[in-house]
Design an enzyme around this catalytic site. Structure first.
Site, PDB file in Angstrom:
ATOM      1  N   ARG A  15       0.831  -1.211   0.000  1.00 43.94           N
ATOM      2  CA  ARG A  15       0.000   0.000   0.000  1.00 43.94           C
ATOM      3  C   ARG A  15       0.867   1.263   0.000  1.00 43.94           C
ATOM      4  O   ARG A  15       2.052   1.227   0.296  1.00 43.94           O
ATOM      5  CB  ARG A  15      -0.916   0.021   1.233  1.00 43.94           C
ATOM      6  N   LYS A  75       2.009   1.709   7.389  1.00 40.82           N
ATOM      7  CA  LYS A  75       2.380   0.891   8.545  1.00 40.82           C
ATOM      8  C   LYS A  75       3.224   1.689   9.534  1.00 40.82           C
ATOM      9  O   LYS A  75       3.824   2.715   9.193  1.00 40.82           O
ATOM     10  CB  LYS A  75       3.166  -0.345   8.100  1.00 40.82           C
ATOM     11  N   TYR A  94      -0.755   4.144  10.828  1.00 37.19           N
ATOM     12  CA  TYR A  94      -1.122   3.149  11.848  1.00 37.19           C
ATOM     13  C   TYR A  94       0.088   2.949  12.737  1.00 37.19           C
ATOM     14  O   TYR A  94       1.210   2.780  12.243  1.00 37.19           O
ATOM     15  CB  TYR A  94      -1.454   1.795  11.203  1.00 37.19           C
ATOM     16  N   HIS A  96      -0.419   1.176  16.321  1.00 37.67           N
ATOM     17  CA  HIS A  96      -0.690   0.029  17.211  1.00 37.67           C
ATOM     18  C   HIS A  96       0.411  -0.060  18.270  1.00 37.67           C
ATOM     19  O   HIS A  96       1.041  -1.105  18.463  1.00 37.67           O
ATOM     20  CB  HIS A  96      -0.805  -1.272  16.400  1.00 37.67           C
ATOM     21  N   GLU A 118      -5.469   4.433  14.046  1.00 36.88           N
ATOM     22  CA  GLU A 118      -6.360   3.492  14.741  1.00 36.88           C
ATOM     23  C   GLU A 118      -7.062   4.096  15.952  1.00 36.88           C
ATOM     24  O   GLU A 118      -7.990   3.487  16.475  1.00 36.88           O
ATOM     25  CB  GLU A 118      -5.595   2.214  15.142  1.00 36.88           C
ATOM     26  N   SER A 134     -11.145  -3.334   7.714  1.00 38.31           N
ATOM     27  CA  SER A 134     -12.029  -4.426   8.144  1.00 38.31           C
ATOM     28  C   SER A 134     -12.958  -4.822   7.005  1.00 38.31           C
ATOM     29  O   SER A 134     -13.292  -6.001   6.835  1.00 38.31           O
ATOM     30  CB  SER A 134     -12.860  -3.996   9.365  1.00 38.31           C
ATOM     31  N   SER A 220     -24.700 -15.665  19.989  1.00 46.10           N
ATOM     32  CA  SER A 220     -23.444 -16.393  20.159  1.00 46.10           C
ATOM     33  C   SER A 220     -23.312 -16.901  21.593  1.00 46.10           C
ATOM     34  O   SER A 220     -22.969 -16.136  22.495  1.00 46.10           O
ATOM     35  CB  SER A 220     -22.276 -15.450  19.818  1.00 46.10           C
ATOM     36  N   VAL A 239     -14.582 -11.708  15.784  1.00 43.95           N
ATOM     37  CA  VAL A 239     -15.058 -11.036  17.006  1.00 43.95           C
ATOM     38  C   VAL A 239     -14.050  -9.976  17.425  1.00 43.95           C
ATOM     39  O   VAL A 239     -12.861 -10.071  17.130  1.00 43.95           O
ATOM     40  CB  VAL A 239     -15.273 -12.012  18.190  1.00 43.95           C
ATOM     41  N   ALA A 268      -9.520 -12.315  13.205  1.00 41.94           N
ATOM     42  CA  ALA A 268      -9.230 -11.660  14.493  1.00 41.94           C
ATOM     43  C   ALA A 268      -7.837 -12.011  15.020  1.00 41.94           C
ATOM     44  O   ALA A 268      -7.520 -11.699  16.172  1.00 41.94           O
ATOM     45  CB  ALA A 268     -10.299 -12.020  15.518  1.00 41.94           C
ATOM     46  N   ASP A 270      -5.102 -10.673  14.660  1.00 41.55           N
ATOM     47  CA  ASP A 270      -4.296  -9.544  15.142  1.00 41.55           C
ATOM     48  C   ASP A 270      -4.595  -9.203  16.598  1.00 41.55           C
ATOM     49  O   ASP A 270      -3.830  -8.493  17.236  1.00 41.55           O
ATOM     50  CB  ASP A 270      -4.451  -8.316  14.227  1.00 41.55           C
ATOM     51  N   VAL A 298      -3.686 -14.933   8.490  1.00 41.79           N
ATOM     52  CA  VAL A 298      -2.772 -13.880   8.038  1.00 41.79           C
ATOM     53  C   VAL A 298      -3.127 -12.568   8.746  1.00 41.79           C
ATOM     54  O   VAL A 298      -4.287 -12.124   8.724  1.00 41.79           O
ATOM     55  CB  VAL A 298      -2.837 -13.707   6.502  1.00 41.79           C
ATOM     56  N   MET A 301      -4.148  -9.135   6.145  1.00 43.75           N
ATOM     57  CA  MET A 301      -4.842  -9.585   4.935  1.00 43.75           C
ATOM     58  C   MET A 301      -4.925  -8.494   3.860  1.00 43.75           C
ATOM     59  O   MET A 301      -4.675  -8.759   2.681  1.00 43.75           O
ATOM     60  CB  MET A 301      -6.243 -10.099   5.291  1.00 43.75           C
TER      61      MET A 301
END
Ligand code: NAD
Length: 363
Positions: A15, A75, A94, A96, A118, A134, A220, A239, A268, A270, A298, A301
């Site tokens: 990207r 990133k 991002y 994180h 984020e 997402s 659920s 989730v 999920a 990550d 992965v 993704m």
């Protein structure tokens, strides 16, 4: 202001943080934009497109970091970029940070101001710079699931939509948020038989209203999850409990209930994954098998569909890049709002409570 766009250096990352149209918008407002040569090539965007939009090209990432007041990336800064960051520089990407003490320490030491995609929250409390990725991952999960259900990929040899006289695949989606609803939409289009599980009844009501007839909504709970995974050809894990590790809804011993050759796509991953046997994989080596169940886990993704992801990301980020360029770093901090909320590190201090708490640091 001088805005810099270095080429992404993280492996498997195709990207780029700004489209030529974003350059055009910034230049039209009197800013200068410096793009590293070939930064857009992974997304099918040649240097000429950037030049035509009014960008200046730089030969290296180091040149971009040296000249720009605001660095726009995809990133988090990689170790080889740490030394290039200047004190007082603005970084918008991002991060994180809670996932890496090394990165957090490097950002504190750099003296830069870190605006994190984020944690940018809009007036409705949503995270608009996370949503597009997402959406990509959710839609892609079904594409990957279809592939790994094929026999040569170790799957059961099932066609998602079946054919007249042969039933379609059963797909169980754990979590009906952005990832889950996008997965359900694509799965429904394949004419699969889809069940989407969530604990949020309002969300289930909404999904029940908008989804086609081949998507059923289910509450659920442990009983329903076990019932579902026995029927499923494909399970999608999507989730999220914000800020927390994903709950492990499928335990290792549960895998024995699943059909041999069935596939789990744990998006999920990550956040630790919602299947106990999940461990992060890469695009180069995306799957592994536990108890005859194919696992695809992965962690990035969207990277594999770089062109779609770049456009999806930039559609969401560019208005904020423009706003940040117009306000300046201090202006964005002084003007209460989403950009100020997105600041994670400023003047060598962590300014985001969740990040500070993750490391027991003051903020
Ligand atoms: P979201 O908040 O939109 O949706 C999460 C949903 O999970 C919510 O509807 C919530 O009610 C539901 N949920 C919580 N506990 C549950 C339970 N016990 N059973 C069933 N549902 C439950 O989040 P999202 O944007 O859809 O993201 C989902 C996950 O995908 C996150 O961990 C995100 O980081 C990850 N993600 C991964 C990639 C990748 O490349 N692997 C890409 C994008 C997003």
């Amino acid at each position: 202001m001088i805005i810099g766009v270095p080429k992404e250096v993280k492996s498997d990352e195709y990207r780029v943080a700004l489209l030529p149209v974003g350059v055009e918008e910034l230049v039209a407002r009197g800013h200068r934009v410096i793009v590293e040569s070939s930064a857009g090539v992974g997304s099918g965007l040649p240097d000429e497109d950037y030049l035509r939009a009014g960008a200046e090209l730089a030969a290296s990432g180091a040149d971009v970091f040296e000249q720009a007041d605001l660095i726009v990336k995809v990133k988090e800064p990689q170790p080889e970029e740490f030394a290039l960051i200047r004190s007082g520089q603005l970084l918008f990407t991002y991060f994180h940070l809670a996932a890496s003490r090394e990165l957090t320490d490097a950002m504190i030491d750099s003296g830069a101001t870190c605006f994190a995609y984020e944690t940018l929250r809009d007036a409705k409390g949503r995270l608009p710079l996370l949503t597009p990725m997402s959406e990509v991952a959710g839609r892609m999960s079904i594409q990957q699931g279809a592939k790994y259900l094929e026999r040569p990929q170790m799957g059961r040899g099932i066609l998602l939509g079946g054919v007249p006289g042969v039933p379609p695949a059963h797909i169980t989606i754990l979590g009906g948020g952005i990832v889950g609803s996008n997965a359900a939409k694509i799965a429904a289009g394949f004419q699969a038989d889809v069940a989407i599980l969530d604990v949020d009844l309002d969300r289930l009501r909404y999904l029940d209203d908008i989804m086609p007839a081949n998507v059923n909504t289910l509450y659920s709970d442990r009983h329903t999850i076990l019932e579902q995974i026995q029927r499923a050809d494909l399970v999608v894990g999507s989730v999220l409990i914000p800020g927390a590790k994903a709950p492990q809804l499928v335990r290792k011993e549960d895998l024995r209930l699943m059909k041999p050759g069935s596939v789990v796509i744990d998006v999920a991953v990550d956040q630790g994954g919602c299947i106990e046997t999940t461990r992060p994989t890469t695009h180069g080596n995306p799957t592994f098998i536990v108890d005859d169940v194919v696992h695809y886990c992965v962690a990035n993704m969207p990277g594999a569909v770089g062109r779609t992801s770049t456009f999806a990301l930039c559609n969401a980020t560019t208005p904020w890049v423009i706003r940040l360029a117009e306000l300046g770093g201090q202006g964005a901090i002084d003007a209460a709002g989403p950009l100020r909320e997105s600041v994670n590190v400023h003047q060598r201090t962590i300014t985001n409570a969740a990040v500070a708490n993750a490391f027991g640091m003051p903020h």
